[in-house]
Design a protein around this motif. Structure first.
Motif, PDB file in Angstrom:
ATOM      1  N   SER A 137     135.428 -90.717   2.881  1.00 30.60           N
ATOM      2  CA  SER A 137     134.947 -89.790   1.852  1.00 30.60           C
ATOM      3  C   SER A 137     133.724 -89.016   2.323  1.00 30.60           C
ATOM      4  O   SER A 137     132.712 -88.943   1.619  1.00 30.60           O
ATOM      5  CB  SER A 137     134.604 -90.557   0.568  1.00 30.60           C
ATOM      6  OG  SER A 137     135.639 -91.429   0.187  1.00 30.60           O
ATOM      7  N   ASP A 192     142.166 -89.754  -3.628  1.00 29.11           N
ATOM      8  CA  ASP A 192     142.801 -88.616  -4.289  1.00 29.11           C
ATOM      9  C   ASP A 192     142.075 -88.174  -5.557  1.00 29.11           C
ATOM     10  O   ASP A 192     142.308 -87.076  -6.066  1.00 29.11           O
ATOM     11  CB  ASP A 192     144.278 -88.909  -4.581  1.00 29.11           C
ATOM     12  CG  ASP A 192     144.475 -90.166  -5.436  1.00 29.11           C
ATOM     13  OD1 ASP A 192     143.477 -90.848  -5.763  1.00 29.11           O
ATOM     14  OD2 ASP A 192     145.640 -90.464  -5.776  1.00 29.11           O
ATOM     15  N   GLN A 193     141.161 -89.023  -6.081  1.00 27.29           N
ATOM     16  CA  GLN A 193     140.377 -88.673  -7.263  1.00 27.29           C
ATOM     17  C   GLN A 193     138.910 -88.381  -6.925  1.00 27.29           C
ATOM     18  O   GLN A 193     138.081 -88.239  -7.826  1.00 27.29           O
ATOM     19  CB  GLN A 193     140.446 -89.812  -8.287  1.00 27.29           C
ATOM     20  CG  GLN A 193     141.865 -90.127  -8.767  1.00 27.29           C
ATOM     21  CD  GLN A 193     142.533 -88.942  -9.423  1.00 27.29           C
ATOM     22  OE1 GLN A 193     141.937 -88.289 -10.284  1.00 27.29           O
ATOM     23  NE2 GLN A 193     143.767 -88.643  -9.028  1.00 27.29           N
ATOM     24  N   ASP A 194     138.600 -88.272  -5.653  1.00 29.81           N
ATOM     25  CA  ASP A 194     137.231 -88.015  -5.204  1.00 29.81           C
ATOM     26  C   ASP A 194     136.811 -86.591  -5.575  1.00 29.81           C
ATOM     27  O   ASP A 194     137.610 -85.654  -5.465  1.00 29.81           O
ATOM     28  CB  ASP A 194     137.147 -88.205  -3.682  1.00 29.81           C
ATOM     29  CG  ASP A 194     135.725 -88.301  -3.169  1.00 29.81           C
ATOM     30  OD1 ASP A 194     134.963 -87.326  -3.334  1.00 29.81           O
ATOM     31  OD2 ASP A 194     135.374 -89.344  -2.596  1.00 29.81           O
ATOM     32  N   HIS A 197     137.489 -84.222  -2.788  1.00 28.55           N
ATOM     33  CA  HIS A 197     138.823 -84.311  -2.180  1.00 28.55           C
ATOM     34  C   HIS A 197     139.279 -82.968  -1.615  1.00 28.55           C
ATOM     35  O   HIS A 197     139.811 -82.898  -0.500  1.00 28.55           O
ATOM     36  CB  HIS A 197     139.833 -84.821  -3.210  1.00 28.55           C
ATOM     37  CG  HIS A 197     141.187 -85.074  -2.642  1.00 28.55           C
ATOM     38  ND1 HIS A 197     142.253 -84.205  -2.845  1.00 28.55           N
ATOM     39  CD2 HIS A 197     141.665 -86.075  -1.856  1.00 28.55           C
ATOM     40  CE1 HIS A 197     143.319 -84.667  -2.215  1.00 28.55           C
ATOM     41  NE2 HIS A 197     142.999 -85.792  -1.617  1.00 28.55           N
ATOM     42  N   GLU A 221     144.277 -93.734  -2.333  1.00 26.54           N
ATOM     43  CA  GLU A 221     143.990 -93.583  -3.753  1.00 26.54           C
ATOM     44  C   GLU A 221     142.540 -93.966  -4.012  1.00 26.54           C
ATOM     45  O   GLU A 221     141.952 -94.765  -3.280  1.00 26.54           O
ATOM     46  CB  GLU A 221     144.923 -94.472  -4.573  1.00 26.54           C
ATOM     47  CG  GLU A 221     146.394 -94.119  -4.447  1.00 26.54           C
ATOM     48  CD  GLU A 221     147.283 -95.038  -5.253  1.00 26.54           C
ATOM     49  OE1 GLU A 221     146.779 -96.068  -5.767  1.00 26.54           O
ATOM     50  OE2 GLU A 221     148.481 -94.732  -5.383  1.00 26.54           O
ATOM     51  N   ASP A 223     138.457 -92.975  -6.081  1.00 21.73           N
ATOM     52  CA  ASP A 223     137.425 -91.966  -6.301  1.00 21.73           C
ATOM     53  C   ASP A 223     136.315 -92.139  -5.267  1.00 21.73           C
ATOM     54  O   ASP A 223     136.503 -92.806  -4.251  1.00 21.73           O
ATOM     55  CB  ASP A 223     136.880 -92.061  -7.729  1.00 21.73           C
ATOM     56  CG  ASP A 223     136.358 -93.456  -8.057  1.00 21.73           C
ATOM     57  OD1 ASP A 223     136.299 -94.316  -7.147  1.00 21.73           O
ATOM     58  OD2 ASP A 223     136.009 -93.703  -9.235  1.00 21.73           O
ATOM     59  N   THR A 228     136.786 -97.763  -3.338  1.00 22.95           N
ATOM     60  CA  THR A 228     137.655 -97.043  -2.411  1.00 22.95           C
ATOM     61  C   THR A 228     137.329 -97.419  -0.970  1.00 22.95           C
ATOM     62  O   THR A 228     138.228 -97.672  -0.154  1.00 22.95           O
ATOM     63  CB  THR A 228     137.499 -95.527  -2.602  1.00 22.95           C
ATOM     64  OG1 THR A 228     137.836 -95.195  -3.955  1.00 22.95           O
ATOM     65  CG2 THR A 228     138.412 -94.754  -1.653  1.00 22.95           C
TER      66      THR A 228
END
Length: 241
Positions: A137, A192-194, A197, A221, A223, A228
């Motif tokens: 991330s 995928d919810q970061d 992203h 998957e 955040d 994560t």
């Protein structure tokens, strides 16, 4: 397994600096070293608090070095010349103190969030020191990060580090990559919810073209959180190995 909490006075930062280190007890003199960087608001204990770092060190028989980042974005600023400190003082000191290899092929750098940015930046600018870099991330576009409504860093804090459009441009990862043409193996992942992203996908597309078969994208998957990163750090270390 040895867990060490190191503190020493640094001439670059003019203060005492902390580092947490995990060393296997298998008696080597040239362990592979993983330089593991934390994100914004963290310190040298951040990874230990959320992930079983000793287990990772034992499983891979690697030394894991976790320096404090001082919210400095692993960059030089008028207040903290952190990048210069890390390259010119910190790495040589750890290599003198610890039973770790100085060889490029046995030095990896990994980070999450701000530490992911730092790992990529440090690796890209020091192709001779690191053979692999992994970022979980990461902040891939520092200007988009500053302007994102979900950004946890106050704009005045960001602006104290990157204090001009020219400095922002100089420190953008894509520009550093283009200028340095690094040759490391590179991995990035992003939930995928970061909230970053989209920036990570754009960076993935760039690296897929310019780093080609040296680049790995790991879609996951989740955040922008320790859950994560803790859920996926074992896969990252498997990739390093």
């Amino acid at each position: 397994m040895v867990l060490m909490n190191l503190s020493y006075r640094t001439n670059y930062l003019h203060t005492y600096f902390k580092t947490t280190v995990v060393v296997p007890d298998t008696g080597k003199q040239d362990y592979t070293a993983v330089w593991l960087l934390h994100g914004y608001t963290g310190d040298d204990s951040a990874w230990i608090r959320h992930v079983n770092i000793e287990q990772l060190a034992r499983k891979n028989d690697w030394v894991i070095i976790m320096p404090e980042g001082r919210n400095a974005f692993y960059s030089d600023s008028d207040f903290i010349p952190y990048y210069s400190f890390f390259i010119d003082e910190f790495i040589p000191k750890m290599q003198n103190l610890l039973p770790i290899s100085t060889k490029r092929e046995k030095n990896f750098i990994v980070g999450s969030s701000m530490g992911g940015y730092g790992a990529l930046k440090i690796a890209f600018k020091n192709n001779d020191k690191f053979s692999k870099v992994a970022a979980l991330s990461p902040i891939t576009d520092i200007e988009h990060f500053r302007d994102n409504p979900k950004c946890p860093m106050a704009k005045k804090t960001f602006d104290s580090i990157f204090d001009s459009p020219e400095k922002i441009a100089k420190n953008q990862l894509i520009n550093i990559f283009n200028n340095q043409q690094p040759q490391q193996q590179i991995l990035t992942l992003c939930g995928d919810q970061d909230f970053m992203h989209e920036d990570n996908i754009m960076f993935k597309n760039f690296l897929s073209i310019h780093a080609k078969d040296r680049y790995t994208w790991m879609p996951v998957e989740g955040d922008h959180s320790w859950k994560t990163w803790s859920d996926n750090i074992d896969q990252v270390f498997t990739w390093l190995n």
